[in-house]
Design an enzyme around this catalytic site. Structure first.
Site, PDB file in Angstrom:
ATOM      1  N   LYS A 106     -12.457 -46.510   2.444  1.00 48.70           N
ATOM      2  CA  LYS A 106     -12.855 -45.324   1.670  1.00 48.70           C
ATOM      3  C   LYS A 106     -13.094 -44.199   2.653  1.00 48.70           C
ATOM      4  CE  LYS A 106     -13.760 -44.448  -2.735  1.00 48.70           C
ATOM      5  NZ  LYS A 106     -13.288 -45.145  -3.935  1.00 48.70           N
TER       6      LYS A 106
HETATM    7  P1  NAD Z   1     -14.022 -36.689 -10.867  1.00 47.41           P
HETATM    8  O1  NAD Z   1     -14.378 -35.807  -9.737  1.00 47.41           O
HETATM    9  O2  NAD Z   1     -12.700 -36.483 -11.536  1.00 47.41           O
HETATM   10  O3  NAD Z   1     -15.167 -36.621 -12.002  1.00 47.41           O
HETATM   11  C1  NAD Z   1     -16.512 -36.857 -11.723  1.00 47.41           C
HETATM   12  C2  NAD Z   1     -17.325 -36.519 -12.966  1.00 47.41           C
HETATM   13  O4  NAD Z   1     -18.690 -36.910 -12.739  1.00 47.41           O
HETATM   14  C3  NAD Z   1     -17.356 -35.029 -13.308  1.00 47.41           C
HETATM   15  O5  NAD Z   1     -17.285 -34.872 -14.704  1.00 47.41           O
HETATM   16  C4  NAD Z   1     -18.717 -34.583 -12.788  1.00 47.41           C
HETATM   17  O6  NAD Z   1     -19.225 -33.442 -13.451  1.00 47.41           O
HETATM   18  C5  NAD Z   1     -19.531 -35.819 -13.116  1.00 47.41           C
HETATM   19  N1  NAD Z   1     -20.803 -35.884 -12.371  1.00 47.41           N
HETATM   20  C6  NAD Z   1     -21.020 -35.589 -11.061  1.00 47.41           C
HETATM   21  N2  NAD Z   1     -22.332 -35.716 -10.774  1.00 47.41           N
HETATM   22  C7  NAD Z   1     -22.943 -36.098 -11.910  1.00 47.41           C
HETATM   23  C8  NAD Z   1     -24.282 -36.368 -12.257  1.00 47.41           C
HETATM   24  N3  NAD Z   1     -25.252 -36.286 -11.343  1.00 47.41           N
HETATM   25  N4  NAD Z   1     -24.560 -36.755 -13.536  1.00 47.41           N
HETATM   26  C9  NAD Z   1     -23.580 -36.838 -14.458  1.00 47.41           C
HETATM   27  N5  NAD Z   1     -22.288 -36.581 -14.186  1.00 47.41           N
HETATM   28  C10 NAD Z   1     -21.976 -36.211 -12.931  1.00 47.41           C
HETATM   29  O7  NAD Z   1     -14.146 -38.186 -10.306  1.00 47.41           O
HETATM   30  P2  NAD Z   1     -13.423 -39.495 -10.838  1.00 47.41           P
HETATM   31  O8  NAD Z   1     -12.185 -39.684 -10.050  1.00 47.41           O
HETATM   32  O9  NAD Z   1     -13.386 -39.491 -12.322  1.00 47.41           O
HETATM   33  O10 NAD Z   1     -14.448 -40.621 -10.332  1.00 47.41           O
HETATM   34  C11 NAD Z   1     -15.612 -40.984 -11.075  1.00 47.41           C
HETATM   35  C12 NAD Z   1     -16.080 -42.350 -10.619  1.00 47.41           C
HETATM   36  O11 NAD Z   1     -15.027 -43.309 -10.789  1.00 47.41           O
HETATM   37  C13 NAD Z   1     -16.471 -42.450  -9.144  1.00 47.41           C
HETATM   38  O12 NAD Z   1     -17.498 -43.406  -9.004  1.00 47.41           O
HETATM   39  C14 NAD Z   1     -15.202 -42.970  -8.492  1.00 47.41           C
HETATM   40  O13 NAD Z   1     -15.458 -43.611  -7.253  1.00 47.41           O
HETATM   41  C15 NAD Z   1     -14.755 -43.952  -9.558  1.00 47.41           C
HETATM   42  N6  NAD Z   1     -13.340 -44.313  -9.506  1.00 47.41           N
HETATM   43  C16 NAD Z   1     -12.360 -43.377  -9.556  1.00 47.41           C
HETATM   44  C17 NAD Z   1     -11.025 -43.778  -9.552  1.00 47.41           C
HETATM   45  C18 NAD Z   1      -9.892 -42.794  -9.692  1.00 47.41           C
HETATM   46  O14 NAD Z   1      -8.760 -43.248  -9.826  1.00 47.41           O
HETATM   47  N7  NAD Z   1     -10.120 -41.510  -9.693  1.00 47.41           N
HETATM   48  C19 NAD Z   1     -10.708 -45.133  -9.444  1.00 47.41           C
HETATM   49  C20 NAD Z   1     -11.738 -46.077  -9.421  1.00 47.41           C
HETATM   50  C21 NAD Z   1     -13.049 -45.655  -9.465  1.00 47.41           C
END
Ligand code: NAD
Length: 420
Positions: A106
């Site tokens: 990561k």
């Molecule tokens: P993103 O940046 O697209 O979205 C993140 C979201 O979380 C946004 O809506 C933001 O406003 C919200 N957020 C941030 N801080 C917050 C808070 N304190 N309270 C409530 N909401 C909050 O990110 P993403 O890619 O959707 O990733 C989200 C999670 O999923 C992370 O934990 C990431 O590691 C995990 N993840 C992502 C992927 C991927 O393919 N993008 C794959 C596996 C896991």
């Protein structure tokens, strides 16, 4: 104020519980307790204003016994060595559970991208890629999108990495990142893959528990890539979205929120809390939403010893990485709340990243039906493995998922031996 617990310590506690139960080989436990490489780069960027700013970026490579390092890049002010270590370790378990030929890594940059223009973001991304140099590579360590990074950022990484190769080598290196735009070697279905995986697994859980998704209610924390896709893909099942929270606040509507409409609204730069026809609610009220399913899809450590008691749901489906602390887990188990743990539930993203990587290596282009069918099959196999392991060891699903991962890693180490 009590010191914030280390995220890597949380992962270690989760692993220890599984390792004790399965009797993991002590040498292998020791090896897995530390990441293999920790790369920290401090690099200057000349911003469009002419000002030079220093940034700190990380790439932590946890383990590569099963294949090249694989894992996302995050742009966020909270990115630090401890967080990246934990996220890298989760990737090792996740790829092992999904039976992918990958290890875990990561990375990220500690800054708030909202404070920078698109052009400055490009400069920061390209300079970070240059600073990482040969610490990433298509057969060595393959980044992907995570919080605040997307297909555009992956395209800039690709372009910078290719520019650093000899012209004769450039065409062989497109698989250095996944989650790219389709026009730059991406795969159809990658954008929605993590959310799609979450919904495939919720659907499977519902079938196994004689639970009708058409009558179900749910709420989602985080409406970015994972949260918005999960919500949009729950809609065809007829489930009702009751509440949504993002970094700006939380909204609630007992008659339901249309995820497609909300998504469109947010795309035109509106604030979630300005969305019409809903109530604004505070964080505690949001967590206490009475619903069938909660999908955390934002950041780590949201379901904790303090907050888990607020939940009034049947199932937590973890779209985010590490949304539940060990204390939170304990309460979920006590309350009889079912769990689809992150290392299984959000594996759809890395599975379709693997498909993209394969397509690049083979110069192939798969269609969406093929991507979705293969994704579904791989996730159902992973679900079955975790289900049977939970029954065999009479344990919770997170611990069972870790046992699946640890067994695969243990078998590989035992076959290969430890050099020298
Ligand atoms: P993103 O940046 O697209 O979205 C993140 C979201 O979380 C946004 O809506 C933001 O406003 C919200 N957020 C941030 N801080 C917050 C808070 N304190 N309270 C409530 N909401 C909050 O990110 P993403 O890619 O959707 O990733 C989200 C999670 O999923 C992370 O934990 C990431 O590691 C995990 N993840 C992502 C992927 C991927 O393919 N993008 C794959 C596996 C896991």
């Amino acid at each position: 104020m009590a010191e914030k617990p280390s995220l890597f310590e949380n992962v270690t506690k989760q692993v220890d519980k599984a390792a004790d139960l399965m009797g993991l080989n002590a040498d292998i436990r020791l090896i897995l307790s530390k990441p293999t490489n920790e790369i920290v780069v401090h690099f200057p960027v000349k911003l469009t204003s002419g000002k030079i700013e220093m940034f700190t970026g990380y790439r932590i490579q946890h383990n590569s016994v099963l294949g090249p390092y694989k894992g996302g890049l995050r742009f966020h002010p909270a990115v630090n060595r401890d967080e990246v270590r934990a996220l890298a370790a989760w990737m090792t378990w996740k790829t092992a559970i999904a039976n992918l030929p990958y290890g875990g890594a990561k990375g990220g940059i500690q800054f708030d991208p909202a404070d920078y223009s698109e052009e400055d973001l490009e400069r920061i991304t390209r300079r970070f890629t240059f600073a990482l140099g040969s610490n990433i590579g298509p057969e060595y360590d393959i980044p992907a999108p995570d919080v605040n990074t997307n297909a555009q950022i992956m395209a800039w990484i690709l372009d910078t990495y290719l520019s650093m190769q000899a012209p004769q080598q450039r065409q062989n290196n497109f698989h250095v990142v996944t989650g790219k735009p389709i026009e730059a070697g991406g795969s159809v279905g990658r954008d929605k893959a993590t959310g799609q995986g979450v919904v495939f697994l919720i659907d499977r859980w519902a079938q196994d528990n004689q639970f009708e998704l058409g009558e179900a209610t749910y709420f989602v924390q985080g409406f970015g890539n994972v949260g918005s896709w999960a919500a949009k893909l729950m809609k065809p099942h007829g489930s009702r979205l009751l509440a949504v929270e993002d970094a700006s606040g939380a909204i609630y509507a007992p008659e339901g929120i249309d995820p497609d409409d909300l998504s469109e609204y947010l795309e035109s730069n509106h604030l979630l809390t300005d969305y019409p026809k809903v109530q604004s609610i505070d964080h505690e009220m949001f967590l206490a939403t009475q619903a069938d399913i909660f999908i955390p899809a934002a950041l780590e450590s949201q379901i904790t010893g303090e907050t888990a008691n607020l939940l009034r749901v049947r199932l937590v489906a973890e779209g985010a990485n590490g949304p539940t602390t060990p204390e939170g887990d304990h309460i979920l188990i006590e309350q009889g709340i079912a769990l689809l743990p992150d290392v299984l539930c959000n594996a759809g993203g890395v599975v379709v990243s693997y498909f993209e990587w394969l397509q690049n290596k083979r110069s192939e282009f798969w269609d969406l039906d093929m991507v979705d069918a293969k994704l579904h099959k791989m996730l159902m196999t992973a679900y079955d493995r975790v289900f049977w392991t939970a029954s065999e060891y009479d344990t919770d699903w997170r611990t069972a998922a870790y046992i699946v991962a640890l067994k695969r890693l243990e078998r590989s180490y035992i076959r290969r031996g430890i050099f020298p």
